[in-house]
Scaffold this active site. Structure first.
Site, short mmCIF file in Angstrom:
data_model
loop_
_atom_site.label_atom_id
_atom_site.label_comp_id
_atom_site.label_asym_id
_atom_site.label_seq_id
_atom_site.Cartn_x
_atom_site.Cartn_y
_atom_site.Cartn_z
N SER A 135 0.86 -1.18 0.00
CA SER A 135 0.00 0.00 0.00
C SER A 135 0.90 1.24 0.00
CB SER A 135 -0.88 -0.04 1.25
OG SER A 135 -1.67 1.12 1.34
N LYS A 161 -1.04 -0.84 -4.42
CA LYS A 161 -2.27 -0.11 -4.07
C LYS A 161 -1.90 1.34 -3.80
CE LYS A 161 -4.81 -0.02 0.31
NZ LYS A 161 -5.56 -0.83 1.28
N LYS A 163 -2.98 4.97 -2.44
CA LYS A 163 -3.95 5.73 -1.65
C LYS A 163 -4.36 6.94 -2.48
CE LYS A 163 -4.12 3.58 2.32
NZ LYS A 163 -5.40 3.08 2.84
N ASP A 189 -7.23 3.06 -3.18
CA ASP A 189 -7.96 3.05 -1.91
C ASP A 189 -8.27 4.49 -1.50
OD1 ASP A 189 -9.01 2.65 0.58
OD2 ASP A 189 -7.21 1.79 1.48
N GLU A 214 -11.19 0.82 -3.68
CA GLU A 214 -11.55 0.43 -2.33
C GLU A 214 -12.22 1.59 -1.59
OE1 GLU A 214 -8.11 -1.00 -0.26
OE2 GLU A 214 -9.17 -1.32 1.62
N ASP A 239 -14.10 -1.95 2.53
CA ASP A 239 -13.24 -2.17 3.69
C ASP A 239 -14.01 -1.69 4.93
OD1 ASP A 239 -11.29 -2.09 5.68
OD2 ASP A 239 -10.02 -0.58 4.72
N LYS A 263 -10.20 -7.47 7.21
CA LYS A 263 -9.24 -7.12 8.27
C LYS A 263 -9.80 -7.69 9.57
CE LYS A 263 -7.63 -2.65 6.54
NZ LYS A 263 -8.00 -1.23 6.56
N GLY A 291 -4.39 -4.58 5.81
CA GLY A 291 -3.34 -4.41 6.81
C GLY A 291 -3.57 -3.14 7.60
O1 NPG Z 1 0.30 -2.33 4.79
O2 NPG Z 1 -0.53 -2.56 6.79
C1 NPG Z 1 -0.41 -1.96 5.70
C2 NPG Z 1 -1.24 -0.73 5.50
C3 NPG Z 1 -2.31 -0.98 4.51
O3 NPG Z 1 -3.26 0.90 3.50
C4 NPG Z 1 -3.24 0.18 4.44
N1 NPG Z 1 -4.02 0.34 5.50
O4 NPG Z 1 -7.13 1.90 5.02
O5 NPG Z 1 -6.42 -0.06 4.62
C5 NPG Z 1 -6.24 1.06 5.08
C6 NPG Z 1 -4.89 1.46 5.60
C7 NPG Z 1 -4.77 2.04 6.95
C8 NPG Z 1 -3.55 2.48 7.34
C9 NPG Z 1 -5.81 2.15 7.82
C10 NPG Z 1 -3.37 3.05 8.56
C11 NPG Z 1 -5.61 2.70 9.07
C12 NPG Z 1 -4.41 3.18 9.42
#
Ligand code: NPG
Length: 368
Positions: A135, A161, A163, A189, A214, A239, A263, A291
């Site tokens: 990500s 991915k 953001k 995402d 997402e 999500d 998750k 994650g």
């Molecule tokens: O690789 O663990 C990882 C992060 C993946 O993008 C990711 N997580 O919205 O999914 C999400 C996001 C997230 C990150 C959510 C930090 C909350 C805090």
């Protein structure tokens, strides 16, 4: 099993680089670990809540509070404690899924260690390794983004991915496609950053052949996602909206999503996560494992889950080095684009005592 002692431990690990999403920037991971002791076993759980209630309503101080005041005392009353009896014992307390998930994970780990069974086997895993996606946060410039994506592709990540948020969507996607080509598995995402009024704008992403978009809309806007799905051709993945197997069933049945990000922390634990997997498989909906910047503790358990048969898309289960210079467990290393699923009993990893002490900011043994 019966609980004898429970420790809440707060840790802070600096991230290798700031991670910016549409709701904020994480510079370090301030996490809560739960350690349970029974007469015969010890188990570890990791709470995925962040320091602020920005991704969801939960945040780490609130998780510690509800664990201390309600969840752990209720569980201490359960004589036949095991992973499966946690959720029924805690059901009367509304919400607080991330806190419940951490406690369930610790109890499940203790139970499985005592029985000598790996979590992957208990959940029904069919793979011994899992493909790694990564990500990529919102960056200050397209140049910085392309360097970062290039580095991950070189390291072997099999899916990228990005953001996105209004003002950082079309341009980064177009730049990544132009530089790295159409074969890269690419998805975006939004973390709820758009509204249905943006549907025409989001349709602009259709030509880029993305795996999915997402959570474009608010977590409660299930019907908005149904409508958006009619207006764009990029598959919608949910999500934040998917908080339980029931929510997954509803969203799929209504046509709000074609793909689900699972998750365990968001849905109250690994056993509910498996139920969501089963619901999705029954509906022919692909899933992948999300994650929350987990340490090696949560990462180990996520890998066990991601090895189930319905996880047909690469997840956000990246190598330890993507997040931390030093993890609290043996690091997970990417090899040929994959991470190995732990094989030891329970979650299959333990914190390294010195590494754990180094990042511990507070610890507390609970009494009840
Ligand atoms: O690789 O663990 C990882 C992060 C993946 O993008 C990711 N997580 O919205 O999914 C999400 C996001 C997230 C990150 C959510 C930090 C909350 C805090």
């Amino acid at each position: 099993m019966k609980l004898t002692d429970v420790e809440l431990r707060r840790i802070r690990l600096p991230l290798v680089a700031p991670f910016r999403t549409s709701f904020g920037t994480e510079r370090s991971r301030d996490a809560l670990l739960v350690r349970v002791l029974t007469a015969d076993a010890e188990g570890w759980g990791e709470c995925v809540a962040m320091i602020d209630p920005l991704y969801s309503s939960e945040y780490v101080d609130a998780c510690a509070d509800v664990l201390r005041r309600f969840l752990v005392p209720a569980l201490a009353e359960v004589p036949q404690l095991n992973g499966a009896t946690v959720e029924p014992a805690l059901r009367k307390f509304r919400g607080h899924r991330m806190a419940k998930a951490a406690l369930e994970m610790a109890v499940l780990d203790a139970e499985l260690r005592q029985r000598g069974v790996p979590l992957s086997q208990e959940l029904g895993a069919v793979h011994t390794s899992v493909p790694c996606g990564v990500s990529v946060g919102i960056m200050g410039s397209i140049g910085e983004l392309l360097d970062t994506v290039g580095g991950y592709l070189e390291a072997g990540y099999v899916r990228i991915k990005l953001k996105i948020e209004p003002g950082w969507d079309f341009a980064p996607v177009a730049a990544v496609r132009e530089r790295f080509g159409d074969d890269v598995l690419l998805q975006v995402d939004a973390n709820t950053a758009y509204t249905l009024a943006d549907s025409h704008h989001l349709a602009g992403l259709d030509p880029f052949n993305l795996l999915l978009i997402e959570q474009p809309l608010d977590e409660e806007d299930v019907l908005g996602h149904v409508e958006l799905a009619k207006r764009i051709s990029t598959p919608i993945c949910l999500d934040e909206s998917i908080t339980s197997a029931r929510a997954a069933t509803d969203a799929i049945t209504l046509g709000a999503c074609q793909i689900v990000n699972i998750k365990p922390g968001r849905v109250g634990g690994y056993l509910e996560a498996r139920r969501i997997h089963d619901v999705c498989v029954a509906h022919g909906v692909p899933v992948w494992c999300g994650g929350m910047l987990e340490t090696g503790i949560g990462r180990a358990a996520n890998l066990a889950l991601a090895a189930l048969p319905g996880f047909t898309l690469p997840g956000d289960t990246s190598a330890s080095s993507r997040y931390y210079h030093t993890d609290i467990t043996e690091p997970f290393v990417i090899e040929n684009g994959h991470l190995s699923v732990p094989t030891g009993p329970g979650i299959g990893v333990e914190p390294i005592p010195d590494a754990l002490e180094e990042v511990t900011t507070s610890k507390e043994w609970l009494s009840w």
